[in-house]
Design an enzyme around this catalytic site. Structure first.
Site, mmCIF file in Angstrom:
data_model
loop_
_atom_site.group_PDB
_atom_site.id
_atom_site.type_symbol
_atom_site.label_atom_id
_atom_site.label_comp_id
_atom_site.label_asym_id
_atom_site.label_seq_id
_atom_site.Cartn_x
_atom_site.Cartn_y
_atom_site.Cartn_z
ATOM 1 C CG HIS A 123 -25.139 38.600 42.073
ATOM 2 N ND1 HIS A 123 -24.131 37.943 42.997
ATOM 3 C CD2 HIS A 123 -25.561 39.790 42.489
ATOM 4 C CE1 HIS A 123 -24.241 38.751 44.015
ATOM 5 N NE2 HIS A 123 -24.802 39.639 43.739
ATOM 6 N NE ARG A 165 -25.444 43.258 39.255
ATOM 7 C CZ ARG A 165 -26.256 42.798 40.094
ATOM 8 N NH1 ARG A 165 -26.756 43.149 40.873
ATOM 9 N NH2 ARG A 165 -26.529 41.421 39.929
ATOM 10 C CG ASP A 190 -10.700 50.523 28.734
ATOM 11 O OD1 ASP A 190 -11.016 51.703 28.202
ATOM 12 O OD2 ASP A 190 -9.729 50.192 29.171
ATOM 13 C CD GLU A 244 -26.469 46.598 45.529
ATOM 14 O OE1 GLU A 244 -27.081 45.606 45.277
ATOM 15 O OE2 GLU A 244 -25.487 46.649 45.052
ATOM 16 C CG ASP A 279 -28.477 42.332 47.329
ATOM 17 O OD1 ASP A 279 -28.569 41.536 48.010
ATOM 18 O OD2 ASP A 279 -27.633 42.538 46.144
#
Length: 263
Positions: free
Chosen positions: A41, A66, A80, A143, A169
Site C-alpha cells: 500500500h 511488506r 534478493d 488480517e 484490515d
C-alpha cells in the site's frame, strides 16, 4: 539475541510508504528500531526497493519489506535485494504460511533460489536462513477472519518467525471499529488470541500501529515488533517537537530577565 536485537528497539518501528530511497536511507540511520518498507500500500515499487536496500549504510536499522502479495517471486525479489525479512499479507491458512516460508528460505527448509541482485548486500545466504532469527526473516500477516481462526496452527508452522497484525484490515474483516479491536482485553479477544498463539509457538508478535498512542496499547497487549509511526507522520511529529523546543527557548530567555528586574 544478537547485538542488532539489543541495539534496535523493536517497539520503535517506522513504516515507510513514500518510496524515496534517499529518505529511507536517512530514516534507517536516524535511530528507529526497524523500518518496514511498504510495497503493498506504499510507493515502493521494485526499483525503489532495490535502491533503498542497496544504499543503506552499515549500522542502519533492520529493514523488512511488506510484499504486495502472497507471491514467491515478490518474496524472493525483496530478499534478493537485501531485505532482512519479508512481511507477507493476507495469510489465511497453514498452506499460505507454508508457502511463505518456502519462498523465504533456501533449501532444505524452503525453495528459494540463489541469486542476489548485483549491488545488494544479502542479509541471508544458503545455510544461514534455517535457524532462529532475532530479526524476523518470515513474518506472516493475520488480517482476516479466516486467518484469525487458524492463527494457532499458522503460528506453529516451522519457519514462521513472526505473526504481524494489520489491525485496520482485521477490524474491517471482523466488523468492528479499530479502536474497539484495540481496547478489547477479554481472554478470547482477537489480539489476545494472537499474542497467546505466538507465545505458545515461541515466536514474535508484531503489529502496525501508525501512532504512538496505538503503539502503547499494542505494547501493553504483548506485541513485540510495532510500527509505531510512519515516515509521513514523522514530519508533523518533528515540527511539533521543534515548536516545543523553540517555545521553551523563548521562555528560558524571558524568565531570567524577569527575575533580574524583580531583584
Amino acid at each position: 539475541m544478537t547485538d542488532d536485537a539489543t541495539i534496535h528497539d523493536p517497539l520503535l518501528g517506522v513504516w515507510a510508504t513514500l518510496g524515496e530511497p534517499r529518505l529511507t536511507r536517512e530514516l534507517g540511520t536516524s535511530g528507529p528500531g526497524w523500518v518496514g518498507l511498504d510495497a503493498q500500500h506504499g510507493h515502493f515499487d521494485d526499483r525503489a526497493l532495490r535502491d533503498a536496500l542497496a544504499h543503506r549504510p552499515t549500522g542502519s536499522a533492520p529493514m523488512l519489506v511488506r510484499v504486495a502479495g502472497k507471491d514467491a517471486t515478490l518474496i524472493g525479489r525483496a530478499l534478493d535485494a537485501g531485505a532482512d525479512g519479508v512481511v507477507v499479507p493476507l495469510v489465511d491458512t497453514v498452506a499460505d504460511a507454508e508457502a511463505a516460508v518456502a519462498a523465504s528460505h533456501y533449501p532444505p527448509l524452503g525453495a528459494r533460489s540463489w541469486g542476489p541482485l548485483h549491488g545488494s548486500r544479502p542479509a541471508h545466504t544458503p545455510g544461514t536462513d534455517a535457524r532462529t532469527h532475532p530479526i524476523p526473516l518470515c513474518a506472516v500477516m493475520i488480517e482476516t477472519a479466516a486467518g484469525l481462526e487458524a492463527v494457532e496452527a499458522i503460528a506453529a508452522v516451522p519457519g514462521v518467525d513472526m505473526i504481524f497484525v494489520g489491525p485496520f484490515d482485521l477490524s474491517l474483516a471482523l466488523g468492528v471499529q479499530v479502536e474497539e479491536l484495540l481496547a478489547s482485553e477479554d481472554d478470547d479477544a482477537p489480539l489476545r488470541r494472537i499474542t497467546t498463539a505466538c507465545s505458545s509457538a515461541g515466536i514474535r508478535s508484531g503489529a502496525y500501529a501508525g501512532t504512538p498512542e496505538r503503539a502503547a496499547v499494542l505494547a501493553r497487549a504483548g506485541f513485540h515488533w510495532i510500527a509505531s509511526t510512519t515516515d509521513t507522520a514523522l514530519l508533523p511529529l518533528g515540527i511539533g517537537a521543534l515548536r516545543g523546543l523553540l517555545r521553551q527557548g523563548q521562555r528560558d530567555q524571558v524568565e531570567p530577565s524577569e527575575g533580574n528586574a524583580s531583584s
